[in-house]
Design a protein around this motif. Structure first.
Motif, mmCIF file in Angstrom:
data_model
loop_
_atom_site.group_PDB
_atom_site.id
_atom_site.type_symbol
_atom_site.label_atom_id
_atom_site.label_comp_id
_atom_site.label_asym_id
_atom_site.label_seq_id
_atom_site.Cartn_x
_atom_site.Cartn_y
_atom_site.Cartn_z
ATOM 1 N N ASN A 1 0.749 -1.050 0.253
ATOM 2 C CA ASN A 1 -0.027 0.067 -0.420
ATOM 3 C C ASN A 1 0.919 1.110 -0.163
ATOM 4 O O ASN A 1 0.228 2.083 -0.256
ATOM 5 C CB ASN A 1 -0.683 -0.138 0.924
ATOM 6 N N ALA B 1 1.035 4.590 -2.272
ATOM 7 C CA ALA B 1 0.548 6.215 -1.825
ATOM 8 C C ALA B 1 1.985 7.175 -2.492
ATOM 9 O O ALA B 1 1.464 8.207 -1.998
ATOM 10 C CB ALA B 1 1.257 5.750 0.054
ATOM 11 N N ASP C 1 -3.738 9.789 3.670
ATOM 12 C CA ASP C 1 -3.849 8.246 2.660
ATOM 13 C C ASP C 1 -2.485 7.514 3.474
ATOM 14 O O ASP C 1 -2.770 6.403 3.578
ATOM 15 C CB ASP C 1 -4.271 8.275 1.142
ATOM 16 N N ALA D 1 -1.681 3.982 4.844
ATOM 17 C CA ALA D 1 -0.569 3.194 4.003
ATOM 18 C C ALA D 1 0.125 1.592 4.744
ATOM 19 O O ALA D 1 -0.070 0.879 4.916
ATOM 20 C CB ALA D 1 -0.473 3.671 2.879
ATOM 21 N N ASP E 1 0.106 -1.367 5.726
ATOM 22 C CA ASP E 1 1.361 -2.790 5.376
ATOM 23 C C ASP E 1 1.210 -3.225 6.682
ATOM 24 O O ASP E 1 1.885 -4.614 6.822
ATOM 25 C CB ASP E 1 2.332 -1.511 4.462
#
Length: 806
Positions: free
Chosen positions: A311, A315, A483, A487, A491
């Motif tokens: 992720n 990002a 965001d 992320a 993760d």
């Protein structure tokens, strides 16, 4: 002879196997490459001056001027006369570094298990579990060589102690003396201190057992022999120990003379050791305990490689990074979400090893179990530091020397040793006939229920139990947006899930192996081979995430870790003797090229460190001048760095018109802020206070400059008082005027001062530490005694065998 060969052959094969495994894990050493270790890079910077001096002159210097304005080299790789135990250590470390440390891990643990009467095959299995333990590999990767060195000899020291208690008096005594001597050679007294704590637990276990069995005379005879072994081991290392003991009083590890802080506020009550906050800065989180069982339970380290499927990779792309930039960024993703300031990797003991440890808890009985469990629990509780304040405070306040060491989390090296020992004994009990199959099956059910149950519980309820938010996540949220922070959390959850599932599978495979053995589907040899495969797969798989072939570079890059910049080259054109203050980089880079005000070392001179905190860190030019700081390296927007020549530096030495006495060290250091130090000095030595005439023709200049001998020529029509821009260190530095020894006075809190007669004279400062002379004589005598005792031991052993064979 044939029987003897058959007995020794398995051990030879194990020995060769350990060599192959050590070289295989660190295979780049076979190509002449060396591991790039961050701490060793700093060490090379600090050690460059005295290494170069040794290479050019063949002489050992015990003082360097390259870092922190000058300090002893006792903790920077100093070599001492008659240090024969060091020669034995080098002989044992015959493999290229760092394969040598891994080999020592293996062979030491193997010998420990043999001394506990474990079959060689299980002993070899235990050696794999210990040697590949993630923390022990990680410390090699980052360059904590002396720590790895010390830990590697832990098992050998314990072997000697155990053999002595097993009535193998001669062999146990010799191994204890030599092994402890080797342990002390490593020069990591914190690790040796932790070993001592484990030995105390072992001693208590043996004492209780001896009392119950009415064997106290044997117990105290063994203790007496071991005390003699300790004395000899200390004697073999006398020079290093005495030098360290002398230096620690003057270093940051010793008590301060000051009662004030740099801002003028009062310090908390003086302590004979480090501050409580400093000791407990790296305190293991209670929740982090599960890192021992699940490697990335708390994300792993500060810089995990999460790959392009993460992720976080997406990002970074959303933030405008190119695919190449995003790929590089996710190689060092901040996955760790625990409470410690910095974590390179988890202290993973292994899912398989932990399972065997829990299995052993239900089968192993007696002093062995309680010694190992006691050591494990003590190690874990003390590693919590400030997170278990009442216990840590008790040890800091009441247990001797505990307050001399920082990073309390590192005491987990004890459980790193205890857990695999008990785990192997779980297999010993599995294979013996003293416990019924019903008992073994019951132990298996309990151990599976506990270990697999914990893993399964975490898998199912991870989002209920944990938020996966780290200490720095607020900063990431502010700088990169919500965001990005999400992320990170996603993760971390992914790593948590994959590693917890991995642990669960390994537990079930381990349990299945034992189950099939109990059902007579597998024999002992197959069980050992299967566990060897599981342990190597488990531990090496995690180890390679953090220490692998990528850590190796060409030997020249390690030997020359820093490259001179244009600024360095410009400064080096000046062949006089001066200091450099580098404001552009930390660590020991400046020390590699110059006599620097900065450096990298865990135990600097205390007075200099305080001077740095009060003034140098504030760029006080007055203090920089008195330290003869001729060049200051500053940041530059175009070139990166630029050099600022300081033409007001006082020089190597100068005559002052007045020496003013003050009542305390507090007043002395505070006076330096605005002191006209070119004309005035301050001191707490009332007897040297006074005024002096300095005429315009008076000079004092350097004639010859070496790290350990500085020669000046003094010309003065009157008696005077000279101040030297060299660190005051009372133990070892001697001053001579025309060959006659003179007292050195401490002035300006950190510098040397000397009364000088009128006329022309040669002044010499020589670093002649008596501690090296005294220690070397003790080391020589101890080496001779040790050799005689070994010969005597061999003689009596052969004699006893002959008697038994008659």
């Amino acid at each position: 002879m044939q029987v003897s060969f058959k007995k020794i052959l398995p051990h030879v094969l194990v020995f060769v196997g350990f060599i192959i495994l050590s070289l295989a894990y660190f295979s780049p050493v076979l190509q002449g490459k060396q591991i790039l270790q961050s701490d060793i890079v700093h060490y090379e910077g600090m050690a460059k001056q005295h290494k170069t001096f040794k290479a050019e002159t063949g002489e050992e210097t015990y003082w360097t001027n390259s870092g922190f304005a000058g300090m002893p080299t006792y903790q920077l790789g100093a070599k001492y006369p008659h240090n024969y135990i060091k020669q034995l250590d080098l002989a044992l470390r015959f493999l290229p570094r760092p394969a040598d440390y891994l080999f020592l891990y293996f062979i030491g643990f193997y010998i420990l298990l043999l001394s506990l009467k474990v079959d060689f095959k299980l002993a070899a299995l235990g050696a794999l579990a210990f040697g590949f333990s993630t923390y022990l590999i990680i410390i090699i990767g980052v360059g904590h060589n002396s720590k790895a060195h010390a830990i590697a000899y832990f098992p050998l020291v314990l072997s000697g102690i155990i053999l002595t208690f097993r009535r193998k008096y001669i062999l146990g005594f010799i191994i204890t003396a030599l092994a402890l001597g080797l342990e002390l050679v490593s020069n990591h007294y914190q690790m040796t201190y932790y070993l001592m704590l484990l030995v105390v637990v072992l001693g208590i276990a043996y004492l209780v057992d001896a009392y119950r069995k009415k064997l106290l005379p044997h117990y105290f005879k063994s203790v007496g022999l071991l005390i003699v072994a300790v004395i000899i081991a200390v004697g073999l290392n006398a020079t290093g120990i005495l030098a360290t003991q002398e230096y620690v009083k003057e270093s940051t590890r010793g008590p301060s003379e000051l009662s004030i802080n740099p801002d003028g506020s009062k310090k908390e009550a003086a302590s004979s050791g480090l501050s409580r906050d400093y000791i407990t800065e790296y305190s293991y989180g209670k929740l982090e305990t599960f890192n021992l069982f699940i490697p990335r339970f708390m994300g792993g380290g500060m810089g995990e490689d999460v790959g392009k499927d993460s992720n976080l990779y997406q990002a970074y792309l959303q933030l405008g990074a190119s695919p190449l930039q995003a790929k590089e960024e996710v190689k060092r993703a901040p996955m760790y979400w625990g409470d410690q300031p910095i974590v390179e990797a988890p202290a993973y003991v292994g899912a398989v090893v932990i399972f065997l440890f829990v299995f052993a808890l239900f089968l192993v009985k007696g002093r062995l179990k309680w010694w190992l469990v006691g050591g494990t629990v003590l190690s874990l509780l003390l590693s919590y530091g400030k997170n278990l304040g009442f216990l840590t405070d008790f040890f800091i306040d009441y247990v001797p020397l505990y307050n001399k060491f920082r990073a309390v989390s590192s005491i987990q090296v004890i459980l790193e040793l205890c857990i695999p020992v008990l785990g192997i004994f779980g297999l010993v009990k599995l294979f013996d006939r003293f416990n019924s199959d019903e008992e073994k099956l019951k132990a298996l059910k309990y151990s599976v229920g506990i270990t697999a149950g914990i893993a399964l519980l975490f898998l199912v309820f991870k989002s209920v139990f944990f938020d996966f938010i780290g200490l720095r996540d607020q900063l990431y949220r502010e700088n990169y947006g919500l965001d990005f922070a999400r992320a990170l959390v996603d993760d971390r959850k992914a790593l948590f899930t994959s590693d917890t599932l991995r642990t669960l599978i390994l537990v079930l495979l381990s349990a299945g192996t034992i189950y099939f053995f109990l059902k007579n589907k597998l024999n002992e040899t197959k069980v050992i081979l299967l566990f060897a495969a599981l342990i190597v797969f488990d531990l090496v798989g995690v180890d390679r995430r953090y220490v692998n072939t990528d850590n190796f570079v060409s030997a020249s890059k390690v030997e020359q870790p820093y490259q001179a910049t244009q600024v360095d080259m410009e400064i080096l054109k000046d062949k006089s003797h001066y200091r450099v203050f580098d404001l552009t980089s930390g660590g020991a880079r400046a020390s590699f090229f110059h006599n620097s005000l900065t450096g990298y070392h865990a135990a600097k001179l205390k007075r200099y460190n305080e001077l740095f905190d009060f003034y140098i860190s504030q760029n006080n030019i007055n203090v920089l001048n008195m330290l003869n700081t001729k060049y200051i390296i500053v940041p530059d927007e175009q070139e990166g760095k630029a050099v600022y020549p300081n033409e007001d530096a006082n020089g190597n030495a100068w005559f002052v018109k007045q020496v003013a006495a003050v009542a305390s060290p507090d007043e002395e250091i505070m006076a330096l802020k605005d002191l006209d130090n070119k004309n005035k000095a301050v001191t707490t030595e009332q007897a040297i206070a006074g005024t002096f005439t300095v005429d315009s023709l008076a000079t004092i200049s350097v004639v010859d400059y070496k790290p350990n001998v500085i020669t000046y020529e003094s010309k003065n029509l009157k008696e005077g008082f000279a101040v030297f821009s060299e660190m005051y260190y009372k133990e070892g530095w001697n001053a001579y005027i025309d060959g006659e020894i003179q007292p050195i006075h401490k002035v300006n809190y950190t510098l040397r001062g000397l009364k000088t007669p009128k006329g022309r004279h040669i002044i010499e400062f020589k670093f002649e530490p008596k501690v090296v002379q005294t220690g070397s004589r003790i080391a020589l005598a101890s080496s001779i005694i040790m050799m005689l005792l070994i010969l005597a031991g061999v003689f009596f052993s052969v004699k006893n065998r002959k008697k038994l064979s008659e």
